[in-house]
Write a protein that holds these residues in place. Structure first.
Motif, PDB file in Angstrom:
ATOM      1  N   GLY A 103       0.876  -1.276   0.008  1.00  0.00           N
ATOM      2  CA  GLY A 103       0.167   0.101   0.281  1.00  0.00           C
ATOM      3  C   GLY A 103       0.799   1.524  -0.065  1.00  0.00           C
ATOM      4  N   VAL A 104       2.134   1.181   0.120  1.00  0.00           N
ATOM      5  CA  VAL A 104       3.040   2.448   0.253  1.00  0.00           C
ATOM      6  C   VAL A 104       4.108   1.954  -0.539  1.00  0.00           C
ATOM      7  N   ASP A 105       4.767   3.093  -1.114  1.00  0.00           N
ATOM      8  CA  ASP A 105       6.187   3.216  -1.972  1.00  0.00           C
ATOM      9  C   ASP A 105       7.175   2.786  -0.878  1.00  0.00           C
ATOM     10  N   TYR A 106       7.464   3.550   0.065  1.00  0.00           N
ATOM     11  CA  TYR A 106       8.649   3.692   0.854  1.00  0.00           C
ATOM     12  C   TYR A 106       8.394   3.609   2.590  1.00  0.00           C
ATOM     13  N   ILE A 107       9.503   2.945   3.096  1.00  0.00           N
ATOM     14  CA  ILE A 107       9.272   2.999   4.563  1.00  0.00           C
ATOM     15  C   ILE A 107      10.440   3.820   4.927  1.00  0.00           C
ATOM     16  N   LEU A 108      10.684   4.520   5.790  1.00  0.00           N
ATOM     17  CA  LEU A 108      11.937   5.425   6.144  1.00  0.00           C
ATOM     18  C   LEU A 108      12.071   5.286   7.505  1.00  0.00           C
ATOM     19  N   LYS A 109      13.145   5.326   8.179  1.00  0.00           N
ATOM     20  CA  LYS A 109      13.653   5.433   9.312  1.00  0.00           C
ATOM     21  C   LYS A 109      14.386   6.541   9.631  1.00  0.00           C
TER      22      LYS A 109
END
Length: 160
Positions: A103-109
């Motif tokens: 459902g999303v393009d990126y996950i960032l920390k």
């Protein structure tokens, strides 16, 4: 490159202690020092060992806000992904960025001095017009597990 049990023991040992001596590494892996060191160099040259780092307990150095962000781009052309990824690589507070399916393009920390600093970072990203359609912020309230040692031997098949 096929890895054998000795290679896996070397990888495990240096992940746990990147400053291990040649002799101690040889003892841990069951090899004599010279063959052990030659294997280590071979793993480095093959790019399997990509670097040596210290794991810093950042909260002991300064207060920090850790934030996870789900982010979706408005458009999904390769040029849009490339532009966003170039921008992310320039920002030191973004310590991890994963391109993901779903459902999303990126996950960032992101690590920032505080929530206000995080919001200024996001505002600056939005001002750069990178094509961000939406983002969702998750404030890390407690780190339950953050293991720098990868379970390489569990992930490699027995035929390795």
């Amino acid at each position: 490159m096929k890895l054998d049990a000795f290679d896996l023991r070397i990888l495990d040992a240096i992940q746990r202690d990147g400053r291990i001596t040649k002799l101690a590494l040889a003892e841990k892996t069951g090899l004599s020092p010279t063959p052990c060191w030659m294997r280590l160099r071979k793993l480095e040259k093959a790019g399997i060992i990509s670097g040596y780092h210290a794991h810093v307990a950042l909260r002991r150095v300064a207060p920090v806000a850790s934030v996870m962000v789900e982010l979706t781009l408005a458009n999904h052309r390769q040029a849009d992904f490339d532009r966003f990824e170039r921008a992310v690589r320039e920002i030191p507070e973004i310590v991890c960025c994963w391109s993901v399916g779903g459902g999303v393009d990126y996950i960032l920390k992101i690590v920032a001095a505080d929530i206000d600093a995080y919001q200024r970072l996001i505002d600056a990203l939005l001002d750069r017009e990178l094509g961000i359609a939406r983002y969702f912020t998750y404030i890390v309230t407690k780190t339950v597990k953050e293991e720098p040692v990868l379970p390489v031997s569990l992930l490699v098949s027995d035929e390795a």
